[in-house]
Design an enzyme around this catalytic site. Structure first.
Site, PDB file in Angstrom:
ATOM      1  N   ASP A 226      59.689  32.944 -35.790  1.00 19.53           N
ATOM      2  CA  ASP A 226      58.909  32.001 -36.847  1.00 19.53           C
ATOM      3  C   ASP A 226      57.554  31.894 -36.592  1.00 19.53           C
ATOM      4  O   ASP A 226      57.533  31.480 -35.940  1.00 19.53           O
ATOM      5  CB  ASP A 226      59.043  30.798 -36.867  1.00 19.53           C
ATOM      6  CG  ASP A 226      59.022  29.400 -37.426  1.00 19.53           C
ATOM      7  OD1 ASP A 226      59.067  29.402 -38.496  1.00 19.53           O
ATOM      8  OD2 ASP A 226      58.023  28.799 -37.090  1.00 19.53           O
ATOM      9  N   GLU A 322      61.457  36.815 -41.042  1.00 21.24           N
ATOM     10  CA  GLU A 322      61.328  35.828 -42.828  1.00 21.24           C
ATOM     11  C   GLU A 322      60.594  37.094 -43.516  1.00 21.24           C
ATOM     12  O   GLU A 322      60.018  37.022 -43.563  1.00 21.24           O
ATOM     13  CB  GLU A 322      60.497  34.775 -42.445  1.00 21.24           C
ATOM     14  CG  GLU A 322      61.342  33.347 -41.215  1.00 21.24           C
ATOM     15  CD  GLU A 322      60.198  32.094 -41.322  1.00 21.24           C
ATOM     16  OE1 GLU A 322      60.536  31.118 -41.727  1.00 21.24           O
ATOM     17  OE2 GLU A 322      59.028  32.060 -40.550  1.00 21.24           O
ATOM     18  N   ASP A 405      58.435  24.020 -35.445  1.00 19.94           N
ATOM     19  CA  ASP A 405      58.203  25.065 -35.143  1.00 19.94           C
ATOM     20  C   ASP A 405      59.607  26.055 -34.527  1.00 19.94           C
ATOM     21  O   ASP A 405      60.747  27.117 -34.262  1.00 19.94           O
ATOM     22  CB  ASP A 405      57.506  26.042 -35.031  1.00 19.94           C
ATOM     23  CG  ASP A 405      56.681  26.135 -35.665  1.00 19.94           C
ATOM     24  OD1 ASP A 405      55.995  25.908 -36.791  1.00 19.94           O
ATOM     25  OD2 ASP A 405      54.594  25.497 -34.907  1.00 19.94           O
TER      26      ASP A 405
END
Length: 484
Positions: A226, A322, A405
């Site tokens: 992340d 991502e 997170d």
């Protein structure tokens, strides 16, 4: 022109070294780069001359069949036309023999590629922003660069390289690694490119290198990464271990020096296009000092990102990242500086090729609409809203309290088991039927602005509160998996 494909088991890799040329060699380097720029400008002018001629003839009422023929911009056609013009054109007749033919071929190849990109962009066959027609390169602003594809290109000793017409040039860095590979037959030099960047010359060898796959340390473990602004990367693996990579903030650390250097530059006489004023020597010296600070920040950022991505690709068997809309994130004026300093796009690019070429590990790209931060990593419930300033995730169903997170990284790591094998993209639309998102959003942007007041005969006026109530409820992980 066909794209070069390496042999099975080989990859195309670049080896970049800094040069320490003598005064005469630097003059020859600048002459070759200037020849490439001159050939590029000649090709642009030669092709566009037919465009303007046809436009002028059309304004005079000349028929389509009688118009001047289009001049081709393919590389063989440009080479043939330039070889005929260089003997008679006063811009080249007196000095073209001083440089290697590769210098002129570099400019012509760049012009051919520029026209191809422009034509593909006009026809809608090129991704990205629309490209305009090629423009002339300025002598003062054009980047000095020249590419050699034929002739004597080799690595002689541990600190010397040989290039066509330039001879043997000393390197600032040792070249023993590439030289040993070439001698062993595990590397073959394809081309060499010289470039001037911020006061120093560099040479980059493009080589076909045999690359043996290396086994990762933990092949059965998946990691979810992340990326963020406060912390550069939060890495959570499938066993549940969480690691963090702090944001280095190289640009923020150098802002004080940049302010001082920029203040000195502003007090010098710089160039002005409107009045055609040339910059002073003091301005050029101050501007070079400011560029050195930017260059150092760039090198520090590259070094940190390479160390991070290399360590991740060498440890885990599956990497889940991502699909961030970096261009859209940069529009936030409060976070744009730190987002640009982090290099989100560069992290994804490096992880992609390092995991594929060096370790043959699987890289999964989470769908951009996957709610990794809104989903509870414990029970799977999905929140309807989660503001950016809320840094702690508190689940309303199971009562889990965890860092935002860390929760997102755990969800990305769990996504590896649910991802369909072979797609490479978590949540691929081709694998499942398309249904609505948890909050009713889809991947298509609304083109028309909706009215605030509901009119008679339109759907949405009376049913909007019920629709919002349906969208606001939390969904479980099982329901969320069906949305893929």
């Amino acid at each position: 022109m066909k794209k070069f494909k390496p042999q099975p088991g080989f990859v195309v890799q670049a080896y970049r070294f800094a040069l320490d040329p003598t005064a005469s060699q630097e003059r020859m380097l600048r002459s070759h780069c200037g020849a490439a720029r001159a050939a590029y400008n000649w090709a642009v002018g030669w092709v566009e001359a037919s465009w303007w001629q046809r436009r002028a003839e059309g304004s005079y009422g000349v028929g389509e069949a009688e118009l001047t023929e289009w001049r081709p911009w393919s590389l063989p056609a440009l080479r043939k036309a330039f070889n005929q013009a260089k003997h008679t054109d006063p811009r080249f007749a007196g000095w073209w023999e001083e440089n290697s033919k590769e210098a002129y071929s570099t400019g012509l190849a760049n012009a051919a590629a520029a026209f191809d990109n422009y034509a593909k962009s006009k026809r809608g066959k090129r991704r990205g922003r629309a490209m305009g027609a090629p423009r002339f390169k300025s002598k003062r602003k054009a980047r000095l660069s020249c590419r050699f594809t034929t002739g004597t290109i080799r690595v002689d000793t541990d600190r010397h390289v040989t290039l066509p017409r330039l001879g043997t040039i000393r390197t600032h860095e040792p070249t023993g690694g590439l030289r040993a590979r070439v001698r062993a037959g595990t590397a073959r030099i394809l081309s060499a490119t010289v470039r001037h960047e911020r006061g120093r010359w560099f040479v980059s060898f493009q080589a076909e290198v045999k690359r043996d796959l290396k086994r990762v340390a933990r092949p059965d473990v998946a990691v979810g990464i992340d990326l963020g602004v406060k912390t550069l990367a939060v890495m959570a693996d499938s066993p549940g271990e969480i690691r963090t990579a702090p944001h280095p903030g190289h640009y923020d650390a150098a802002r004080r020096q940049l302010r001082r250097a920029s203040r000195v530059v502003s007090r010098r006489q710089g160039p002005d296009r409107r009045t055609r004023r040339q910059s002073s020597r003091r301005w050029e010296k101050a501007n070079a000092a400011r560029d050195r600070i930017h260059h150092r920040v760039t090198n520090l950022r590259k070094d940190g990102l390479h160390k991070l991505t290399t360590a991740v690709a060498a440890e885990y068997g599956t990497v889940v990242i991502e699909d961030l809309n970096v261009a859209g994130m940069l529009k936030n004026r409060r976070l744009a500086r730190r987002i640009a300093d982090a290099g989100f796009g560069e992290i994804r690019r490096q992880l992609d090729y390092k995991a594929r070429q060096r370790h043959a590990t699987r890289t999964i790209v989470a769908n951009r609409w996957y709610p990794s931060s809104k989903t509870c990593s414990g029970c799977g419930a999905v929140k309807a809203k989660l503001r950016l300033h809320v840094r702690t995730y508190a689940c309303d169903v199971c009562g889990l309290v965890i860092d935002r997170d860390d929760n997102a990284a755990l969800n990305l790591a769990a996504l590896a088991a649910a991802c369909t094998a072979g797609t490479g993209v978590a949540g691929d639309q081709d694998t499942v039927p398309a249904v609505s998102k948890p909050r009713g959003a889809d991947q298509k942007t609304r083109t028309t602005r909706t009215r605030r007041k509901a009119s008679a005969g339109r759907a949405g006026g009376a049913t909007l509160p019920q629709q919002r109530q349906e969208e606001a409820r939390d969904r479980t992980q099982a329901e969320l998996l069906t949305l893929w």
